[in-house]
Design a protein around this motif. Structure first.
Motif, PDB file in Angstrom:
ATOM      1  N   UNK A   9     -40.715  25.573 -80.332  1.00 14.05           N
ATOM      2  CA  UNK A   9     -40.322  25.356 -79.076  1.00 14.05           C
ATOM      3  C   UNK A   9     -38.629  25.410 -79.086  1.00 14.05           C
ATOM      4  N   UNK A  10     -38.154  26.537 -78.551  1.00 15.87           N
ATOM      5  CA  UNK A  10     -36.752  26.597 -78.778  1.00 15.87           C
ATOM      6  C   UNK A  10     -36.060  26.647 -77.194  1.00 15.87           C
ATOM      7  N   UNK A  11     -34.958  25.815 -77.360  1.00 13.21           N
ATOM      8  CA  UNK A  11     -34.170  25.611 -76.126  1.00 13.21           C
ATOM      9  C   UNK A  11     -32.917  25.964 -76.329  1.00 13.21           C
ATOM     10  N   UNK A  12     -32.107  26.066 -75.564  1.00 12.44           N
ATOM     11  CA  UNK A  12     -30.588  26.723 -75.468  1.00 12.44           C
ATOM     12  C   UNK A  12     -29.958  25.478 -75.042  1.00 12.44           C
ATOM     13  N   UNK A  23     -18.122  29.187 -71.577  1.00  9.99           N
ATOM     14  CA  UNK A  23     -19.133  30.403 -70.872  1.00  9.99           C
ATOM     15  C   UNK A  23     -20.322  30.109 -71.143  1.00  9.99           C
ATOM     16  N   UNK A  24     -21.080  31.375 -71.477  1.00 10.66           N
ATOM     17  CA  UNK A  24     -22.532  31.472 -71.746  1.00 10.66           C
ATOM     18  C   UNK A  24     -22.772  31.222 -73.441  1.00 10.66           C
ATOM     19  N   UNK A  25     -21.858  30.680 -74.039  1.00  9.20           N
ATOM     20  CA  UNK A  25     -22.226  30.507 -75.378  1.00  9.20           C
ATOM     21  C   UNK A  25     -23.320  29.410 -75.817  1.00  9.20           C
ATOM     22  N   UNK A  26     -24.445  29.546 -76.382  1.00  9.39           N
ATOM     23  CA  UNK A  26     -25.196  28.642 -76.520  1.00  9.39           C
ATOM     24  C   UNK A  26     -25.921  28.589 -78.186  1.00  9.39           C
ATOM     25  N   UNK A  27     -26.149  27.600 -78.431  1.00  6.88           N
ATOM     26  CA  UNK A  27     -26.920  27.675 -79.801  1.00  6.88           C
ATOM     27  C   UNK A  27     -28.447  27.304 -79.332  1.00  6.88           C
ATOM     28  N   UNK A  28     -29.299  28.103 -80.198  1.00  8.41           N
ATOM     29  CA  UNK A  28     -30.771  27.947 -79.819  1.00  8.41           C
ATOM     30  C   UNK A  28     -31.385  27.037 -80.742  1.00  8.41           C
ATOM     31  N   UNK A  29     -31.849  25.901 -80.306  1.00  5.50           N
ATOM     32  CA  UNK A  29     -32.048  24.747 -80.811  1.00  5.50           C
ATOM     33  C   UNK A  29     -33.886  24.632 -81.103  1.00  5.50           C
ATOM     34  N   UNK A  78     -30.727  25.584 -85.886  1.00  5.25           N
ATOM     35  CA  UNK A  78     -30.283  26.492 -84.979  1.00  5.25           C
ATOM     36  C   UNK A  78     -30.504  27.956 -85.395  1.00  5.25           C
ATOM     37  N   UNK A  79     -31.586  28.166 -85.996  1.00  6.32           N
ATOM     38  CA  UNK A  79     -31.829  29.516 -86.501  1.00  6.32           C
ATOM     39  C   UNK A  79     -33.343  30.169 -86.194  1.00  6.32           C
ATOM     40  N   UNK A  80     -33.832  29.606 -85.181  1.00  2.00           N
ATOM     41  CA  UNK A  80     -35.273  29.840 -84.900  1.00  2.00           C
ATOM     42  C   UNK A  80     -35.740  30.756 -83.805  1.00  2.00           C
ATOM     43  N   UNK A  81     -34.388  30.994 -83.122  1.00  3.87           N
ATOM     44  CA  UNK A  81     -34.465  31.789 -81.907  1.00  3.87           C
ATOM     45  C   UNK A  81     -34.891  33.235 -82.202  1.00  3.87           C
ATOM     46  N   UNK A  85     -29.079  37.434 -83.590  1.00  4.66           N
ATOM     47  CA  UNK A  85     -27.513  37.308 -83.093  1.00  4.66           C
ATOM     48  C   UNK A  85     -27.381  35.794 -82.941  1.00  4.66           C
ATOM     49  N   UNK A  86     -28.458  35.022 -82.553  1.00  4.99           N
ATOM     50  CA  UNK A  86     -28.241  33.442 -82.316  1.00  4.99           C
ATOM     51  C   UNK A  86     -28.671  32.711 -83.673  1.00  4.99           C
ATOM     52  N   UNK A  87     -28.944  33.486 -84.669  1.00  6.10           N
ATOM     53  CA  UNK A  87     -29.318  32.474 -85.920  1.00  6.10           C
ATOM     54  C   UNK A  87     -28.016  32.152 -86.663  1.00  6.10           C
ATOM     55  N   UNK A  88     -28.107  30.933 -87.285  1.00  9.04           N
ATOM     56  CA  UNK A  88     -26.785  30.668 -88.205  1.00  9.04           C
ATOM     57  C   UNK A  88     -27.416  30.316 -89.389  1.00  9.04           C
ATOM     58  N   UNK A  89     -26.652  30.828 -90.506  1.00  7.49           N
ATOM     59  CA  UNK A  89     -26.774  30.726 -91.875  1.00  7.49           C
ATOM     60  C   UNK A  89     -25.999  29.369 -92.343  1.00  7.49           C
ATOM     61  N   UNK A  90     -26.275  28.912 -93.508  1.00  7.47           N
ATOM     62  CA  UNK A  90     -25.760  27.800 -93.936  1.00  7.47           C
ATOM     63  C   UNK A  90     -24.119  27.870 -93.863  1.00  7.47           C
ATOM     64  N   UNK A  91     -23.827  28.949 -94.625  1.00 12.73           N
ATOM     65  CA  UNK A  91     -22.271  29.232 -94.650  1.00 12.73           C
ATOM     66  C   UNK A  91     -21.545  29.460 -93.346  1.00 12.73           C
TER      67      UNK A  91
END
Length: 129
Positions: A9-12, A23-29, A78-81, A85-91
Motif C-alpha cells: 500500500x503506497x500513499x503520497x 507545490x505538488x512534490x510528494x514522496x511515495x510512502x 520511499x521507493x515502492x511507487x 521517477x518517485x523512487x529514491x536510492x540510498x545515495x
C-alpha cells in the motif's frame, strides 16, 4: 482456503503539508512494510536518542551506523511507487539529508516523522467497510 495476497500500500506524502512552496512534490510512502522493518527503524531511533541522552562512549560511530541504516530503510519505504521517477536510492536519500542539513534541517525530521506517522496511521486506522 485461498491465501490472502497483501499488496504493498503506497500513499503520497505531500511535502506541501510542510510548506506550500513545495507545490505538488510528494514522496511515495510504503505504509504497510513488514513489521520487522518498521520495528528496526523505531528501535534505531530509540537507540540514537538513548546514546545522545546518556553520552555513551563510542556513541557517535554507532549513531552514524544506525542513522545510515535508517536512511537505507527510508530509501526502501520511499521507493515502492509504480513510477520510477518517485523512487529514491540510498545515495539520493543521503544526498537529500545532507542538502537539507544545510538548507532546511527541520524538513528532514519532518519527512522521517511523517513517514512513521503514516505507517502508524495505516496500521491503526479503522478500515472502511
Amino acid at each position: 482456503m485461498r491465501e490472502i495476497q497483501v499488496p504493498k500500500v503506497i500513499r503520497a506524502l505531500k511535502v506541501a503539508e510542510y510548506a506550500e512552496e513545495f507545490g505538488d512534490f510528494a514522496l511515495m510512502v510504503w505504509v504497510n512494510p513488514p513489521g520487522e522493518l518498521f520495528a528496526e527503524l523505531l528501535a534505531n531511533l530509540r537507540k540514537i536518542l538513548t546514546n545522545l541522552r546518556d553520552q555513551v562512549d563510542g556513541a557517535q560511530e554507532e549513531n552514524e551506523q544506525l542513522d545510515r541504516r535508517n536512511a537505507e530503510i527510508l530509501a526502501d519505504l520511499w521507493s515502492q511507487g509504480s513510477d520510477p521517477e518517485t523512487r529514491a536510492s540510498l545515495e539520493e536519500v543521503l544526498g537529500m539529508r545532507a542538502k537539507l542539513a544545510d538548507t532546511d534541517p527541520r524538513l528532514w525530521y519532518w519527512l522521517r516523522n511523517r513517514t512513521i506517522e503514516m505507517i502508524v496511521e495505516h496500521r491503526t486506522q479503522e478500515k472502511k467497510r
